[in-house]
Write a protein that holds these residues in place. Structure first.
Motif, short mmCIF file in Angstrom:
data_model
loop_
_atom_site.label_atom_id
_atom_site.label_comp_id
_atom_site.label_asym_id
_atom_site.label_seq_id
_atom_site.Cartn_x
_atom_site.Cartn_y
_atom_site.Cartn_z
N LEU A 228 21.48 39.10 12.22
CA LEU A 228 22.80 38.70 11.76
C LEU A 228 23.67 39.94 11.67
CD1 LEU A 228 24.70 36.48 10.67
CD2 LEU A 228 23.92 37.09 8.36
N PHE A 229 24.79 39.91 12.37
CA PHE A 229 25.71 41.05 12.40
C PHE A 229 26.82 40.79 11.38
CE2 PHE A 229 23.57 40.79 16.41
CZ PHE A 229 23.32 42.11 16.76
N VAL A 230 26.89 41.64 10.38
CA VAL A 230 27.86 41.48 9.30
C VAL A 230 28.88 42.61 9.38
CG1 VAL A 230 28.20 41.39 6.80
CG2 VAL A 230 26.17 40.33 7.83
N LEU A 231 30.15 42.25 9.60
CA LEU A 231 31.22 43.23 9.73
C LEU A 231 32.14 43.13 8.52
CD1 LEU A 231 30.11 42.82 12.65
CD2 LEU A 231 32.39 43.42 13.47
N ILE A 232 32.19 44.20 7.75
CA ILE A 232 33.05 44.27 6.57
C ILE A 232 34.19 45.24 6.87
CG2 ILE A 232 33.19 44.95 4.14
CD1 ILE A 232 30.27 44.11 3.84
N GLY A 233 35.41 44.75 6.75
CA GLY A 233 36.58 45.59 7.02
C GLY A 233 37.63 44.82 7.80
N ASN A 234 38.87 45.22 7.61
CA ASN A 234 39.98 44.66 8.38
C ASN A 234 40.50 45.70 9.35
OD1 ASN A 234 40.16 41.99 7.37
ND2 ASN A 234 41.08 42.76 5.47
N GLY A 235 41.51 45.34 10.10
CA GLY A 235 42.09 46.27 11.06
C GLY A 235 42.73 45.52 12.20
N GLU A 236 43.40 46.28 13.05
CA GLU A 236 44.18 45.66 14.11
C GLU A 236 43.35 44.90 15.13
OE1 GLU A 236 43.60 50.00 15.55
OE2 GLU A 236 43.91 48.94 13.65
N MET A 237 42.02 45.16 15.18
CA MET A 237 41.18 44.51 16.17
C MET A 237 40.44 43.28 15.65
SD MET A 237 39.36 47.43 18.53
CE MET A 237 38.72 46.14 19.64
N MET A 244 36.38 37.42 20.76
CA MET A 244 35.30 37.86 21.64
C MET A 244 33.98 37.19 21.28
SD MET A 244 35.81 42.00 22.13
CE MET A 244 34.21 42.10 22.98
N VAL A 245 33.69 37.14 19.99
CA VAL A 245 32.45 36.53 19.51
C VAL A 245 32.41 35.05 19.88
CG1 VAL A 245 31.21 35.83 17.42
CG2 VAL A 245 32.00 38.19 17.67
N VAL A 246 33.51 34.34 19.66
CA VAL A 246 33.56 32.91 19.97
C VAL A 246 33.44 32.67 21.47
CG1 VAL A 246 35.01 30.85 19.91
CG2 VAL A 246 34.86 32.34 17.89
N SER A 247 34.15 33.46 22.27
CA SER A 247 34.14 33.25 23.72
C SER A 247 32.76 33.48 24.32
CB SER A 247 35.16 34.19 24.39
OG SER A 247 34.77 35.54 24.27
N ARG A 248 31.94 34.27 23.63
CA ARG A 248 30.59 34.54 24.12
C ARG A 248 29.53 33.67 23.45
NH1 ARG A 248 33.74 38.66 25.04
NH2 ARG A 248 33.24 40.25 26.62
N PHE A 254 27.30 36.21 13.85
CA PHE A 254 28.28 37.16 13.33
C PHE A 254 28.97 36.61 12.09
CE2 PHE A 254 27.80 39.36 17.28
CZ PHE A 254 28.27 40.65 17.06
N ARG A 255 29.25 37.50 11.15
CA ARG A 255 30.10 37.17 10.00
C ARG A 255 31.14 38.28 9.84
NH1 ARG A 255 26.15 35.05 5.10
NH2 ARG A 255 24.88 33.63 6.39
#
Length: 375
Positions: A228-237, A244-248, A254-255
């Protein structure tokens, strides 16, 4: 001793450093000049958090350069024993103030990375050369900046290394406070049981290359389903990465949790993680992860890494992968997850890394180097 430090703004990590500095050295009267009204997300100033004096210094960015109106007036009013300028090549007002002070025969310190992420450019090289000659003392974060100054002809006796650090006492306290039962309950609540957490806590900016983690995940998820890939943080991307995650078709793996600043909440994610990944340009998050005993994966870039990379050693407290290669990134992540003996060895070494790269050591270096410059 009255020290005035000039900064563009006041992020949380700077506040922690300045607070610890005045706690350790009460003889210091510290004043920080910074833009504390800007809406920039890195401006995290709150008066109640600061044990030092802060004066508002308005700043504007024009064509990539920082202009700070009223700087000379504020410096004159403060009449400091030691001025510490921020050696950011974009800070044209500070460069002008350094020139004025040098003409007036006043001594000052310049403090910064003294190297450019992404490799040298003419503007940054000229800036470092000029500042290296104007300042009485140049304080760098690491040997990378010091070596760059030497290569530019700055005398070695003018250069000092301060180091990088966070206030590790905060995550270490949270790490001790979390019980095994509490963490087990957290994993159940978050549906993490049977999963290896690949954690990233960083601003989702292009220079951090967060898309490489998604590309690496495509390779990894072909071989194993326990990630499980957990990404904490905001930003322009952030929106682009979510698409990208949904299209693949990777959305179940992913969270995206957005920005989290509460240390107790962060601690549960760090202490549940097997691996901490920042694809490139890793910053103080390296200190943060290692304070929780989480081994780090980042790239081996020679020109895109920040100063904090200096505390990392491949095979000791981290694994590095070949710059820009998502397949090699996937291999590094898989190695740490598949080899618990290696992972545990790296975990143990993270504690030693933090011990010898502590905030108290950074404060001691900053104090002694500035104190020595006065005599």
């Amino acid at each position: 001793m009255k020290i005035v430090v000039v900064q563009p703004l006041l992020p949380r990590y700077s506040i922690a450093f300045f607070n610890r500095l005045v706690q350790l050295y009460p003889e210091i009267s510290l004043v920080v000049l910074a833009d504390i009204e800007t809406r920039d997300s890195l401006n995290q100033y709150r008066k109640e958090d600061c044990l030092f004096t802060v004066r508002h210094l308005p700043s504007k960015v024009r064509s990539g350069f920082i202009f700070q109106r009223g700087l000379l007036r504020l410096l004159h009013q403060e009449n400091a024993d030691r001025i510490v300028f921020n050696a950011n090549p974009r800070g044209l007002t500070q460069l002008w103030a350094m020139l004025v002070h040098r003409i007036q025969g006043k001594q000052f310190t310049a403090w910064g990375m003294f190297h450019r992420i992404g490799g040298p450019r003419l503007v940054s090289t000229l800036f470092f050369c000029l500042v290296g000659r104007l300042a009485e003392r140049c304080l760098t974060y690491t040997r990378t900046g010091a070596s760059n100054l030497v290569s530019l002809g700055v005398p070695k006796h003018k250069i000092g290394i301060v180091g990088t650090a966070i206030d590790e006492r905060i995550p270490l306290a949270e790490r001790s406070a979390r019980t095994a039962e509490e963490l087990a309950a957290f994993r159940r609540e978050q549906d993490l049981e049977g999963k290896h957490i690949v954690l990233q806590v960083v601003r989702l900016s292009r220079y951090k290359r967060p898309e490489l983690l998604i590309h690496a995940a495509e390779f990894l998820l072909q071989q194993r389903k326990d990630l499980l890939f957990v990404l904490i943080g905001n930003g322009e991307m952030r929106e682009e990465l979510e698409q990208m995650v949904v299209s693949r078709g990777l959305q179940d793996a992913f969270r995206f949790l957005g920005a989290i600043y509460d240390e107790a909440a962060l601690s549960r994610w760090y202490l549940s993680a097997s691996v901490f990944v920042v694809p490139t340009c890793i910053g103080l998050s390296a200190h943060h992860a290692m304070s929780y005993g989480v081994p780090v994966v980042t790239d081996d870039s020679l020109d895109s890494q920040a100063s904090e990379f200096s505390i990392l050693t491949h095979g000791l407290n981290c694994l590095t992968y070949q710059e820009g290669d998502p397949k090699d990134l996937a291999t590094a992540i898989d190695t740490l997850i598949s080899e618990p003996i290696l992972r545990d060895a790296l975990r143990k070494n993270t504690s030693l890394t933090i011990r010898f790269n502590s905030i108290d050591k950074k404060c001691s270096n900053f104090y002694s180097l500035n104190h020595a410059a006065r005599h």
